[in-house]
Design an enzyme around this catalytic site. Structure first.
Site, PDB file in Angstrom:
ATOM      1  N   MET A  74       0.775  -0.916  -0.033  1.00 18.62           N
ATOM      2  CA  MET A  74      -0.061  -0.336   0.520  1.00 18.62           C
ATOM      3  C   MET A  74       0.857   1.013  -0.221  1.00 18.62           C
ATOM      4  SD  MET A  74      -2.803  -1.257  -0.326  1.00 18.62           S
ATOM      5  CE  MET A  74      -3.112  -2.802   0.069  1.00 18.62           C
ATOM      6  N   CYS A  75       2.433   1.493  -0.057  1.00 14.30           N
ATOM      7  CA  CYS A  75       2.883   2.625   0.285  1.00 14.30           C
ATOM      8  C   CYS A  75       2.699   2.796  -1.730  1.00 14.30           C
ATOM      9  CB  CYS A  75       4.344   2.090  -0.350  1.00 14.30           C
ATOM     10  SG  CYS A  75       4.713   2.284   1.477  1.00 14.30           S
ATOM     11  N   HIS A  76       2.972   4.347  -1.964  1.00 11.46           N
ATOM     12  CA  HIS A  76       3.075   5.101  -3.132  1.00 11.46           C
ATOM     13  C   HIS A  76       4.498   5.567  -3.557  1.00 11.46           C
ATOM     14  CE1 HIS A  76      -0.167   6.703  -0.891  1.00 11.46           C
ATOM     15  NE2 HIS A  76      -1.145   6.812  -1.825  1.00 11.46           N
ATOM     16  N   MET A 112       8.523   4.664   4.950  1.00  9.82           N
ATOM     17  CA  MET A 112       8.777   3.149   5.087  1.00  9.82           C
ATOM     18  C   MET A 112       9.773   2.758   3.748  1.00  9.82           C
ATOM     19  SD  MET A 112       6.360   1.317   6.323  1.00  9.82           S
ATOM     20  CE  MET A 112       6.653   0.274   5.403  1.00  9.82           C
ATOM     21  N   GLU A 113      10.592   4.395   3.677  1.00 13.87           N
ATOM     22  CA  GLU A 113      11.450   4.456   2.669  1.00 13.87           C
ATOM     23  C   GLU A 113      12.754   4.206   3.387  1.00 13.87           C
ATOM     24  OE1 GLU A 113       8.600   4.727   0.085  1.00 13.87           O
ATOM     25  OE2 GLU A 113       8.970   5.823   1.769  1.00 13.87           O
ATOM     26  N   ASP A 127      24.147 -11.015   4.712  1.00 12.23           N
ATOM     27  CA  ASP A 127      24.266 -11.616   4.190  1.00 12.23           C
ATOM     28  C   ASP A 127      26.057 -11.629   3.221  1.00 12.23           C
ATOM     29  OD1 ASP A 127      23.998 -13.453   1.340  1.00 12.23           O
ATOM     30  OD2 ASP A 127      24.715 -11.592   0.326  1.00 12.23           O
TER      31      ASP A 127
END
Length: 306
Positions: A74-76, A112-113, A127
């Protein structure tokens, strides 16, 4: 609290931000990767066989921030104007602290970014080093601060082993109780009385009232044009969860000592604040204190839980 990511049929949707104005927005997030001392040393020395761990993690964080709209449903998708990552090697705690700062000029925020950038950078560290240390732990991924947009500024105040700290964002007084107060910027706390020149003062248990700016922001989100002092609080704070401080908690502002005497209050009748603002958050989330030791107080002062 109301969630907006559902349509009239109760199904998930991406929120329409078409009507929002473009504003400068910034968010910072952080996270930690805990590891063995030997692993940390290999990273410092550039001796990990896969290459320069932090250089690769930095690129991974930048790439992930740009792809957030494709990873989180749901992120733009956003046009990002700046992405930066920093790494701090903490030898005492045996971890690497990762911080990402993301900026945009747009209609929605970049929290969110920033969080995605940190997550990808931490995963990349794992990793790159998993062949020598599979017991690494990724933890504490969190938003540190954000600015811009309707909800304004958020700054996380980290809880340490001994103290929790916030900040004074307004010092307010009025001649009468129950009225909106004016932010005077600075004042004097008087022992056994309260804030000099304010109607709340006196020989009782509710000498000074406090309200968090985060509580005021909730009212702004409802469309109310309110700010510090509009809910009749004396001191507006930022970064402290006031309503969850137990009665008896002591607060320190410079040399002043305040003791929490009451959380919230019962309103038996509608006050001027309710009729002027349309709602009053003070009865639910405001707190009251008495002044055990006086002293000056002004905007920008640290409020410390002791």
């Amino acid at each position: 609290m109301e969630f907006t990511h559902f349509n009239e049929k109760g199904r998930a949707k991406m929120v329409d931000v078409s009507e929002k104005p473009d504003t400068l927005r910034e968010a910072a997030a952080a996270g930690r990767v805990f590891m063995k001392a030997e692993t940390l040393k290999l990273i410092e020395q550039g001796a990990v066989k896969k290459g320069d761990v932090l250089a690769v993690a930095q690129v991974a964080g930048v790439m992930a921030a740009k792809k957030t709209g494709y990873l989180i449903p749901m992120c733009h998708p956003l046009f990002l104007t700046g992405i930066d990552l920093n790494f701090n090697i903490d030898k005492e705690r045996l971890c690497i602290e990762v911080e990402a700062v993301v900026r945009t000029l747009g209609k929605t925020g970049v929290e969110m970014e920033a969080l995605t950038a940190v997550s990808a950078a931490c995963l990349t560290i794992y990793d790159m080093c998993k062949s020598v240390d599979r017991e690494m732990v990724i933890s504490d991924i969190r938003l540190m601060k954000k600015s811009g947009g309707k909800s304004g500024e958020f700054v996380r105040i980290e809880k340490g082993d001994e103290t929790v700290k916030g900040e004074v964002v307004a010092v307010c007084t009025s001649d009468k109780k129950g009225m909106r107060k004016k932010n005077i910027g600075k004042g004097e706390l008087i022992e056994g009385f309260g804030l000099k020149g304010d109607a709340h003062g006196g020989e009782w248990h509710r000498q000074v009232s406090l309200l968090a700016v985060e509580s005021i922001e909730k009212m702004r989100e409802k469309g109310l044009k309110v700010g510090p002092g509009d809910f009749a609080e004396n001191i507006t704070t930022k970064g402290l969860d006031l309503v969850n401080l137990p009665v008896g908690t002591r607060l320190k502002i410079n040399d002043s000592i305040l003791e929490v005497t009451q959380i919230g209050k019962e309103c038996h009748s509608r006050c001027a604040i309710y009729y002027q603002a349309g709602d009053c958050v003070m009865p639910r989330e405001g707190i009251f204190v008495r002044v055990l030791k006086g002293g000056p107080v002004q905007v920008g002062d640290v409020v410390e839980v002791i």
